[in-house]
Each structure stands twice: as C-alpha cells, then as structure tokens.
Design a protein around this motif. Structure first.
Motif, PDB file in Angstrom:
ATOM      1  N   LEU A 138      -9.143  13.174   6.753  1.00 43.34           N
ATOM      2  CA  LEU A 138      -8.470  12.711   7.993  1.00 43.34           C
ATOM      3  C   LEU A 138      -6.816  13.489   7.716  1.00 43.34           C
ATOM      4  O   LEU A 138      -6.625  13.301   6.792  1.00 43.34           O
ATOM      5  N   ASP A 139      -6.336  13.324   8.877  1.00 42.85           N
ATOM      6  CA  ASP A 139      -4.787  13.588   8.785  1.00 42.85           C
ATOM      7  C   ASP A 139      -3.983  12.383   8.610  1.00 42.85           C
ATOM      8  O   ASP A 139      -2.774  12.599   8.049  1.00 42.85           O
ATOM      9  N   ALA A 140      -4.465  11.281   9.271  1.00 43.62           N
ATOM     10  CA  ALA A 140      -3.877   9.946   9.044  1.00 43.62           C
ATOM     11  C   ALA A 140      -4.832   8.787   9.146  1.00 43.62           C
ATOM     12  O   ALA A 140      -5.880   9.178   9.661  1.00 43.62           O
TER      13      ALA A 140
ATOM     14  N   LEU B  64      -2.847  -3.035  15.223  1.00 41.91           N
ATOM     15  CA  LEU B  64      -3.302  -1.784  15.217  1.00 41.91           C
ATOM     16  C   LEU B  64      -2.470  -0.702  16.254  1.00 41.91           C
ATOM     17  O   LEU B  64      -1.924   0.375  15.957  1.00 41.91           O
ATOM     18  N   ILE B  65      -2.389  -1.255  17.495  1.00 37.45           N
ATOM     19  CA  ILE B  65      -1.953  -0.550  18.552  1.00 37.45           C
ATOM     20  C   ILE B  65      -0.390  -0.293  18.450  1.00 37.45           C
ATOM     21  O   ILE B  65      -0.092   0.813  18.728  1.00 37.45           O
ATOM     22  N   ARG B  66       0.228  -1.385  17.867  1.00 41.27           N
ATOM     23  CA  ARG B  66       1.749  -1.202  17.566  1.00 41.27           C
ATOM     24  C   ARG B  66       1.887   0.061  16.580  1.00 41.27           C
ATOM     25  O   ARG B  66       2.882   0.890  16.756  1.00 41.27           O
ATOM     26  N   HIS B  67       1.196   0.110  15.444  1.00 35.65           N
ATOM     27  CA  HIS B  67       1.328   1.081  14.478  1.00 35.65           C
ATOM     28  C   HIS B  67       0.678   2.387  15.245  1.00 35.65           C
ATOM     29  O   HIS B  67       1.576   3.566  14.732  1.00 35.65           O
ATOM     30  N   LEU B  68      -0.166   2.200  15.545  1.00 28.10           N
ATOM     31  CA  LEU B  68      -0.684   3.694  16.287  1.00 28.10           C
ATOM     32  C   LEU B  68       0.054   4.234  17.071  1.00 28.10           C
ATOM     33  O   LEU B  68       0.542   5.343  17.213  1.00 28.10           O
ATOM     34  N   SER B  69       0.996   3.578  18.106  1.00 27.37           N
ATOM     35  CA  SER B  69       1.622   4.128  19.089  1.00 27.37           C
ATOM     36  C   SER B  69       3.004   4.471  18.125  1.00 27.37           C
ATOM     37  O   SER B  69       3.440   5.794  18.734  1.00 27.37           O
TER      38      SER B  69
ATOM     39  N   ALA C  96      -2.326  -3.184   8.985  1.00 24.74           N
ATOM     40  CA  ALA C  96      -1.285  -3.308   8.172  1.00 24.74           C
ATOM     41  C   ALA C  96      -0.300  -2.142   8.278  1.00 24.74           C
ATOM     42  O   ALA C  96       0.952  -1.993   7.466  1.00 24.74           O
ATOM     43  N   GLY C  97      -0.694  -1.151   9.030  1.00 23.16           N
ATOM     44  CA  GLY C  97       0.320  -0.006   9.329  1.00 23.16           C
ATOM     45  C   GLY C  97      -0.368   1.494   8.942  1.00 23.16           C
ATOM     46  O   GLY C  97      -1.642   1.412   8.617  1.00 23.16           O
ATOM     47  N   LEU C  98       0.509   2.372   8.652  1.00 22.95           N
ATOM     48  CA  LEU C  98       0.163   3.873   8.417  1.00 22.95           C
ATOM     49  C   LEU C  98      -0.223   3.649   6.795  1.00 22.95           C
ATOM     50  O   LEU C  98       0.444   3.449   6.157  1.00 22.95           O
ATOM     51  N   GLN C  99      -1.460   3.991   6.420  1.00 22.76           N
ATOM     52  CA  GLN C  99      -1.933   3.969   5.295  1.00 22.76           C
ATOM     53  C   GLN C  99      -2.333   5.422   4.589  1.00 22.76           C
ATOM     54  O   GLN C  99      -2.343   5.424   3.354  1.00 22.76           O
TER      55      GLN C  99
ATOM     56  N   ALA D 281      -6.120  14.421  13.341  1.00 22.36           N
ATOM     57  CA  ALA D 281      -7.539  13.345  13.362  1.00 22.36           C
ATOM     58  C   ALA D 281      -6.991  12.206  12.544  1.00 22.36           C
ATOM     59  O   ALA D 281      -6.638  12.083  11.533  1.00 22.36           O
ATOM     60  N   VAL D 282      -7.017  11.024  13.470  1.00 30.41           N
ATOM     61  CA  VAL D 282      -6.497   9.736  12.974  1.00 30.41           C
ATOM     62  C   VAL D 282      -7.722   8.704  12.884  1.00 30.41           C
ATOM     63  O   VAL D 282      -8.350   8.662  13.873  1.00 30.41           O
ATOM     64  N   GLY D 283      -7.687   8.047  11.607  1.00 34.37           N
ATOM     65  CA  GLY D 283      -8.808   7.064  11.300  1.00 34.37           C
ATOM     66  C   GLY D 283      -7.993   5.674  11.856  1.00 34.37           C
ATOM     67  O   GLY D 283      -7.205   5.533  11.461  1.00 34.37           O
ATOM     68  N   ILE D 284      -8.999   4.876  12.290  1.00 41.16           N
ATOM     69  CA  ILE D 284      -8.552   3.586  12.944  1.00 41.16           C
ATOM     70  C   ILE D 284      -9.642   2.499  12.363  1.00 41.16           C
ATOM     71  O   ILE D 284     -10.875   2.616  12.492  1.00 41.16           O
ATOM     72  N   GLY D 285      -9.036   1.861  11.613  1.00 44.07           N
ATOM     73  CA  GLY D 285      -9.867   0.952  11.003  1.00 44.07           C
ATOM     74  C   GLY D 285      -9.195  -0.313  10.437  1.00 44.07           C
ATOM     75  O   GLY D 285      -8.106  -0.765  10.682  1.00 44.07           O
TER      76      GLY D 285
END
Length: 225
Positions: free
Chosen positions: A208-210, A61-66, A215-218, A186-190
């Motif tokens: 949300l905006d993202a 998650l952190i890799r994809h969020l970064s 698994a990556g950016l959905q 606004a980014v949802g994290i799940g």
C-alpha cells in the motif's frame, strides 16, 4: 475493498511489482495456512469489539484519514475517491464519504463484475438505489457510471509496518492495483490491534501507499512506487 473469503490469494503472477529479494523463509503452503489462521483470529477479535468502542475507533480513523487526504489532495472538489461498504466489522466510513460527496468529490465503490478479475469502480451517492453484488454486498447499480479513482481505500484484516495488507484472501485488491495504468494512491484502513510483525509478503502481494488506524498514520511510502 472486500475480497473473496478464500484461503489463498491470487496466483504469483505479479513478481515484477515487487523487489527481487521479496522472499519469505516460509513455503507458500505454510504462508497460506498461517494467513488463514491469522485471518480467522483477527476477524474474531474484531467481531467482539463493543458498539460504543467501534464508534470511538471510527471517529478517530476519520480524523486521521481526513488529515492524510487533505495533505495529499487538498480541496476534495473534483477528487475521485473509492471507499468500501462495511462488512464483517469493518470501519464504517459512509458518513465521511457522504461529506466528501457534498463537497464536490466523486465517490465510488468497488464492484466484482467478473470473478477473479480486477474490480471496477461505480459512482456512488448518498441515498442512491443499491443492488446486491458478489457475496451479497450492496453495490451501486449497473447504470451507475464507472470511474477511475485517484485515491482508493482498502479495509485491512491485518497489516504490517512495511505497508503490506492481509485481506480476505481472494486477491482482488492486488489484482486491481496491478491492472491500473496509473495506480491510485492506495490507503489501508484498519485497527491498530491488527498490526502483525509481517504478513509474510509473497510475489503477488502489492504494498500500500499508506496505512491509517485509529492511532494515526502508521505507514506512508516514500519515493516512486
């Protein structure tokens, strides 16, 4: 952002935030019951994830969020970003937020100052003294400065491919987004496993905006909000 664990979200007073064809064939009461059941199912499934697996999920998650934040904002110095204090098996991003702080970003956490009102955001720094907030969640103390985030992260209980979020049911996140003069990104994290065919969005639900999972950016919204 952690929401009130009630069974139904905020009143449908935000119809102007969504398209006029934003209607679900289920009735409001049916949607509320369905959401309550799905919320319970997803939270139970999340609680059963082994500790070792949680670490793998959080690292991904952190890799994809970064990657998303780097593309959207570039150098984090001067960036105001709000995260969340993890509860109920939510991904723990505090180490990543601490790294952003060390790189010059202003990091904030959401605080319920008034029940059923928009959240406020208080500045947070690693190692700072925390106090118990609403629902006993640690929050920065009252003397911590309030800030306005440019990017805000929201934990997802469930999510769908249209960018809608199933939260804990209190409506705080939607209410907060609606109150901004200029909305943050606004980014949802799940979890990828928390994807639903639809959350049956209602007029008060704000997309949300993202959305980012292990698994990556959905999802990423295109064009103006």
């Amino acid at each position: 952002m952690n929401e009130d664990p009630a069974d139904q979200a905020s009143p449908p007073c935000l119809a102007g935030e969504v398209a006029q064809d934003h209607v679900d064939p289920l009735g409001v009461d049916d949607v509320a019951r369905w959401r309550q059941a799905e919320r319970r199912r997803l939270l139970e499934a999340r609680a059963e994830i082994p500790v070792a697996r949680r670490g793998v999920i959080e690292a991904a998650l952190i890799r994809h969020l970064s990657t998303l934040i780097d593309r959207r904002a570039g150098d984090p110095a001067g960036l105001v970003i709000s995260g969340f204090w993890p509860i109920k098996g939510e991904p723990d991003l505090r180490g990543w937020l601490a790294e952003l702080h060390d790189k010059g970003a202003t990091v904030a956490l959401p605080v319920v100052e008034t029940r059923s009102a928009p959240l406020v955001f208080r500045r947070w720094a690693p190692g700072m003294r925390m106090v118990r907030g609403h629902w006993n969640i640690p929050v920065p103390p009252p003397e911590a400065p309030e800030v306005v985030p440019a990017i805000t992260l929201a934990p997802l209980v469930g999510w769908d491919a249209e960018g809608y979020r199933l939260g804990y049911g209190g409506g705080y996140f939607d209410r907060t987004l609606a109150a901004f003069g200029q909305r943050p990104f606004a980014v949802g994290i799940g979890l990828q496993s928390a994807r639903l065919a639809t959350i049956h969005p209602q007029p008060h639900d704000i997309g949300l905006d993202a959305i980012v999972t292990e698994a990556g950016l959905q999802f990423e919204r295109e064009g103006p909000r």
